[in-house]
Write a protein that holds these residues in place. Structure first.
Motif, PDB file in Angstrom:
ATOM      1  N   VAL A 378      33.578  -2.199 -27.374  1.00 11.44           N
ATOM      2  CA  VAL A 378      34.431  -2.704 -26.295  1.00 11.44           C
ATOM      3  C   VAL A 378      33.832  -2.377 -24.925  1.00 11.44           C
ATOM      4  CG1 VAL A 378      36.583  -2.796 -27.593  1.00 11.44           C
ATOM      5  CG2 VAL A 378      35.881  -0.640 -26.536  1.00 11.44           C
ATOM      6  N   LYS A 379      32.548  -2.055 -24.898  1.00 18.71           N
ATOM      7  CA  LYS A 379      31.767  -1.903 -23.671  1.00 18.71           C
ATOM      8  C   LYS A 379      32.354  -0.875 -22.701  1.00 18.71           C
ATOM      9  CE  LYS A 379      29.263  -5.270 -22.229  1.00 18.71           C
ATOM     10  NZ  LYS A 379      28.715  -6.519 -21.649  1.00 18.71           N
ATOM     11  N   ILE A 380      32.762   0.276 -23.232  1.00 22.29           N
ATOM     12  CA  ILE A 380      33.164   1.376 -22.358  1.00 22.29           C
ATOM     13  C   ILE A 380      31.906   1.927 -21.702  1.00 22.29           C
ATOM     14  CG2 ILE A 380      34.261   3.642 -22.234  1.00 22.29           C
ATOM     15  CD1 ILE A 380      35.735   2.933 -24.835  1.00 22.29           C
ATOM     16  N   ASP A 381      31.888   1.976 -20.390  1.00 22.26           N
ATOM     17  CA  ASP A 381      30.729   2.508 -19.669  1.00 22.26           C
ATOM     18  C   ASP A 381      30.861   4.028 -19.620  1.00 22.26           C
ATOM     19  OD1 ASP A 381      28.576   3.063 -18.064  1.00 22.26           O
ATOM     20  OD2 ASP A 381      28.971   1.448 -16.638  1.00 22.26           O
ATOM     21  N   ILE A 382      30.538   4.654 -20.742  1.00 20.05           N
ATOM     22  CA  ILE A 382      30.719   6.105 -20.870  1.00 20.05           C
ATOM     23  C   ILE A 382      29.904   6.868 -19.832  1.00 20.05           C
ATOM     24  CG2 ILE A 382      30.396   8.083 -22.418  1.00 20.05           C
ATOM     25  CD1 ILE A 382      31.209   6.301 -24.739  1.00 20.05           C
ATOM     26  N   PRO A 383      28.625   6.510 -19.576  1.00 22.85           N
ATOM     27  CA  PRO A 383      27.902   7.242 -18.524  1.00 22.85           C
ATOM     28  C   PRO A 383      28.588   7.188 -17.166  1.00 22.85           C
ATOM     29  CG  PRO A 383      26.363   6.005 -19.885  1.00 22.85           C
ATOM     30  CD  PRO A 383      27.744   5.575 -20.301  1.00 22.85           C
ATOM     31  N   GLU A 384      29.156   6.042 -16.813  1.00 22.70           N
ATOM     32  CA  GLU A 384      29.862   5.939 -15.536  1.00 22.70           C
ATOM     33  C   GLU A 384      31.038   6.903 -15.478  1.00 22.70           C
ATOM     34  OE1 GLU A 384      31.931   2.484 -12.771  1.00 22.70           O
ATOM     35  OE2 GLU A 384      32.218   2.404 -14.947  1.00 22.70           O
ATOM     36  N   VAL A 385      31.803   6.973 -16.575  1.00 21.69           N
ATOM     37  CA  VAL A 385      32.964   7.862 -16.592  1.00 21.69           C
ATOM     38  C   VAL A 385      32.532   9.323 -16.589  1.00 21.69           C
ATOM     39  CG1 VAL A 385      35.113   8.429 -17.778  1.00 21.69           C
ATOM     40  CG2 VAL A 385      34.274   6.085 -17.828  1.00 21.69           C
ATOM     41  N   LEU A 386      31.433   9.633 -17.280  1.00 21.47           N
ATOM     42  CA  LEU A 386      30.926  11.010 -17.276  1.00 21.47           C
ATOM     43  C   LEU A 386      30.587  11.463 -15.856  1.00 21.47           C
ATOM     44  CD1 LEU A 386      28.604  10.882 -20.413  1.00 21.47           C
ATOM     45  CD2 LEU A 386      30.600  12.361 -20.150  1.00 21.47           C
ATOM     46  N   VAL A 387      29.872  10.618 -15.118  1.00 21.40           N
ATOM     47  CA  VAL A 387      29.515  10.963 -13.740  1.00 21.40           C
ATOM     48  C   VAL A 387      30.773  11.079 -12.879  1.00 21.40           C
ATOM     49  CG1 VAL A 387      28.306  10.166 -11.682  1.00 21.40           C
ATOM     50  CG2 VAL A 387      27.226   9.939 -13.923  1.00 21.40           C
ATOM     51  N   HIS A 388      31.722  10.186 -13.100  1.00 15.36           N
ATOM     52  CA  HIS A 388      32.988  10.232 -12.363  1.00 15.36           C
ATOM     53  C   HIS A 388      33.717  11.544 -12.615  1.00 15.36           C
ATOM     54  CE1 HIS A 388      36.894   8.981 -10.812  1.00 15.36           C
ATOM     55  NE2 HIS A 388      37.433   9.193 -11.999  1.00 15.36           N
ATOM     56  N   LEU A 389      33.764  11.991 -13.872  1.00 16.29           N
ATOM     57  CA  LEU A 389      34.454  13.236 -14.198  1.00 16.29           C
ATOM     58  C   LEU A 389      33.685  14.449 -13.676  1.00 16.29           C
ATOM     59  CD1 LEU A 389      35.705  12.506 -17.837  1.00 16.29           C
ATOM     60  CD2 LEU A 389      37.037  12.552 -15.734  1.00 16.29           C
ATOM     61  N   ARG A 390      32.356  14.361 -13.664  1.00 19.08           N
ATOM     62  CA  ARG A 390      31.576  15.458 -13.075  1.00 19.08           C
ATOM     63  C   ARG A 390      31.926  15.625 -11.594  1.00 19.08           C
ATOM     64  NH1 ARG A 390      25.420  14.778 -15.615  1.00 19.08           N
ATOM     65  NH2 ARG A 390      26.063  14.777 -17.810  1.00 19.08           N
ATOM     66  N   THR A 391      32.097  14.504 -10.908  1.00 16.51           N
ATOM     67  CA  THR A 391      32.490  14.560  -9.499  1.00 16.51           C
ATOM     68  C   THR A 391      33.842  15.239  -9.342  1.00 16.51           C
ATOM     69  OG1 THR A 391      31.275  12.518  -9.051  1.00 16.51           O
ATOM     70  CG2 THR A 391      32.929  13.182  -7.440  1.00 16.51           C
ATOM     71  N   ARG A 392      34.783  14.888 -10.214  1.00 12.36           N
ATOM     72  CA  ARG A 392      36.106  15.509 -10.154  1.00 12.36           C
ATOM     73  C   ARG A 392      36.034  17.005 -10.437  1.00 12.36           C
ATOM     74  NH1 ARG A 392      40.305  12.548 -13.869  1.00 12.36           N
ATOM     75  NH2 ARG A 392      41.298  14.550 -13.428  1.00 12.36           N
ATOM     76  N   VAL A 393      35.204  17.390 -11.405  1.00 13.84           N
ATOM     77  CA  VAL A 393      35.062  18.816 -11.731  1.00 13.84           C
ATOM     78  C   VAL A 393      34.562  19.578 -10.511  1.00 13.84           C
ATOM     79  CG1 VAL A 393      33.701  20.476 -13.069  1.00 13.84           C
ATOM     80  CG2 VAL A 393      34.713  18.495 -14.215  1.00 13.84           C
ATOM     81  N   VAL A 394      33.524  19.045  -9.855  1.00 11.79           N
ATOM     82  CA  VAL A 394      32.955  19.723  -8.694  1.00 11.79           C
ATOM     83  C   VAL A 394      33.971  19.804  -7.567  1.00 11.79           C
ATOM     84  CG1 VAL A 394      31.197  19.564  -6.894  1.00 11.79           C
ATOM     85  CG2 VAL A 394      30.584  19.120  -9.276  1.00 11.79           C
ATOM     86  N   GLU A 395      34.664  18.705  -7.282  1.00 13.28           N
ATOM     87  CA  GLU A 395      35.606  18.691  -6.173  1.00 13.28           C
ATOM     88  C   GLU A 395      36.801  19.602  -6.438  1.00 13.28           C
ATOM     89  OE1 GLU A 395      36.514  14.595  -5.596  1.00 13.28           O
ATOM     90  OE2 GLU A 395      34.738  14.219  -4.368  1.00 13.28           O
TER      91      GLU A 395
END
Length: 478
Positions: A378-395
């Motif tokens: 279903v074409k989940i862009d997992i790398p995009e979400v991983l980077v997004h969550l890394r940003t949230r973790v840092v912030e």
């Protein structure tokens, strides 16, 4: 559970585990590639699957209410569970109302997520897993390590020993002469489970899909144990995440092509069971009483994230696990979650939140190679979400203060936004280059001081030019 790096370090030291995982994932990858290669419109199917999931989640409130209406019309009862504890209380209460002290279960990620077996045990109710791999995990007092094949970390010899040593304590014992031949192991499991199928009055299941227009639940499986659990008990309780909805039967057609090819490498599942409400008085199959427990448990929180909500598209095929170089070397236990691998690294932290050390570490449990996105049906862009969550973790870790990288990019943007400021920055860099000239090594700087050493310890640091191109041009060309 410890953070992923600590758990992964222990897993990497287990050579037997790595051999088991490498063999199993390679076999599944090969089968999947063959099945997908037969489908000329595979990419179109992937696009359709993603579009259907996106549309359904956009109108989830409407489809959930429609589902409740249709299930009720068909004789079932719908319950709403905000979290795992509420779901467990509902199911435990429903079982207690029947007066029974045991249930048979179809493989269910949702009930593993809520810890239902432990909740039932606390109320004096025995829950028997009937999927072969789940049975292996239960007998070994273990945890699942794969979405599709929960006992992927076990080899045949280990399973034989488990059956010999543990089956008798839970029912029919394994034959004394049991070998590690797969046929003998499957026969031992069949004999062990048969008495439970025929005796149980209550079945517990999940569902792969819920069809809103008819109130139908769908389970796809390969062994037939699901069919037994869904048709023999008098009471059926299904615990299903609210994201499992599809609007219509026609939509279901798309996913029944995507799921088996992506999961088991088959054109279709050997068993596809559907049920709508309860059986009529004249019918002989199916439950007399049906309860559907719709589980939130962090799903609406994930839905509110425009990037992270992609994780809710997941149809639990496990294709991303089988191609992930990180999962293949560490296994599922290192993720500390019911949902391991790349999908678990983005789904678990969103369902539970980023408060624990484990959940903050999971978005980093990836090389970002992108193989998971390439195989996702279903074409989940997992790398995009991983980077997004890394940003949230840092912030979140910094309490909303921008990380140094972002501050550096803002400073660079300010300097590059004006010719005068850029020229001043270049003059300053040139002066720094002259000061640091003694530290040059072939145009590179050595180890940088203080916190900057974390950068220079892992990569070469180019020395600033002594003279900028702008200064050189002015000096030589006037």
């Amino acid at each position: 559970m410890p953070a992923f790096p600590d758990a992964a370090r222990d897993a990497l030291a287990d050579t037997q585990l790595r051999r088991n995982l490498a063999h199993a994932t390679a076999t599944i990858r090969e089968k999947r590639a063959g099945a997908v290669g037969e489908q000329a419109d595979w990419e179109e199917l992937r696009e359709a699957g993603r579009a259907l999931k996106e549309r359904t989640l956009r109108h989830l409130d409407h489809y959930l209410l429609l589902l409740e209406e249709r299930v009720t019309e068909a004789g079932g009862t719908v319950h709403w569970a905000r979290d795992a504890a509420e779901a467990n209380r509902i199911v435990t209460g429903l079982v207690q109302e029947t007066g029974e002290r045991e249930v048979v279960k179809v493989k269910s990620m949702a009930t593993q997520e809520t810890g239902l077996n432990e909740a039932l045990a606390g109320a004096g109710i025995a829950a028997y897993e009937t999927d072969l791999a789940e049975l292996i995990v239960q007998l070994g007092e273990d945890r699942p390590s794969h979405i599709l094949v929960p006992a992927i970390h076990r080899n045949r010899a280990e399973i034989r020993d488990l059956f010999r040593n543990r089956m008798a304590a839970h029912g029919t014992a394994a034959p004394e002469e049991l070998s590690d031949d797969p046929r003998q192991l499957a026969e031992a499991a069949r004999r062990h489970l048969r008495e439970k199928f025929l005796r149980a009055k209550v079945g517990v299941s999940g569902a792969n899909f819920l069809v809103a227009e008819t109130g139908t639940a769908v389970v796809v499986e390969s062994e037939g144990n699901g069919r037994m659990c869904l048709t023999l008990p008098e009471t059926l309780i299904s615990v299903v995440g609210i994201e499992k909805l599809v609007p219509t039967w026609q939509d279901l057609e798309t996913f029944l092509q995507l799921l088996p090819r992506s999961s088991t490498g088959e054109r279709m599942n050997p068993y596809t069971s559907t049920w709508t409400g309860t059986r009529g008085a004249e019918d002989g199959d199916g439950p007399r009483t049906f309860h559907l427990v719709l589980l939130d448990a962090g799903r609406t929180r994930a839905l509110a994230d425009p990037v992270g909500r992609q994780a809710l598209y997941c149809i639990r095929c496990s294709a991303c696990l089988n191609v992930c170089p990180v999962y293949e070397r560490t296994g599922g236990h290192a993720y500390g979650s019911v949902y391991p691998g790349p999908i678990g690294a983005i789904l678990g932290p969103q369902l539970r939140g980023l408060e624990s050390e484990l959940d903050r570490s999971l978005p980093y449990a990836s090389s970002l190679c992108g193989a998971c996105y390439d195989v996702c049906p279903v074409k989940i862009d997992i790398p995009e979400v991983l980077v997004h969550l890394r940003t949230r973790v840092v912030e979140e870790k910094r309490g909303g203060v921008p990380p140094p990288e972002r501050l550096a990019m803002r400073a660079a943007g300010w300097a590059l936004g004006s010719p005068g400021r850029l020229a001043a920055a270049q003059r300053a860099a040139g002066a720094g280059g002259r000061v640091l000239g003694s530290r040059r090594r072939g145009g590179r700087l050595g180890r940088l001081p203080g916190p900057l050493s974390r950068w220079s310890d892992a990569r070469d640091t180019p020395a600033p030019a002594r003279e900028s191109f702008r200064a050189w041009w002015r000096r030589n060309r006037g």
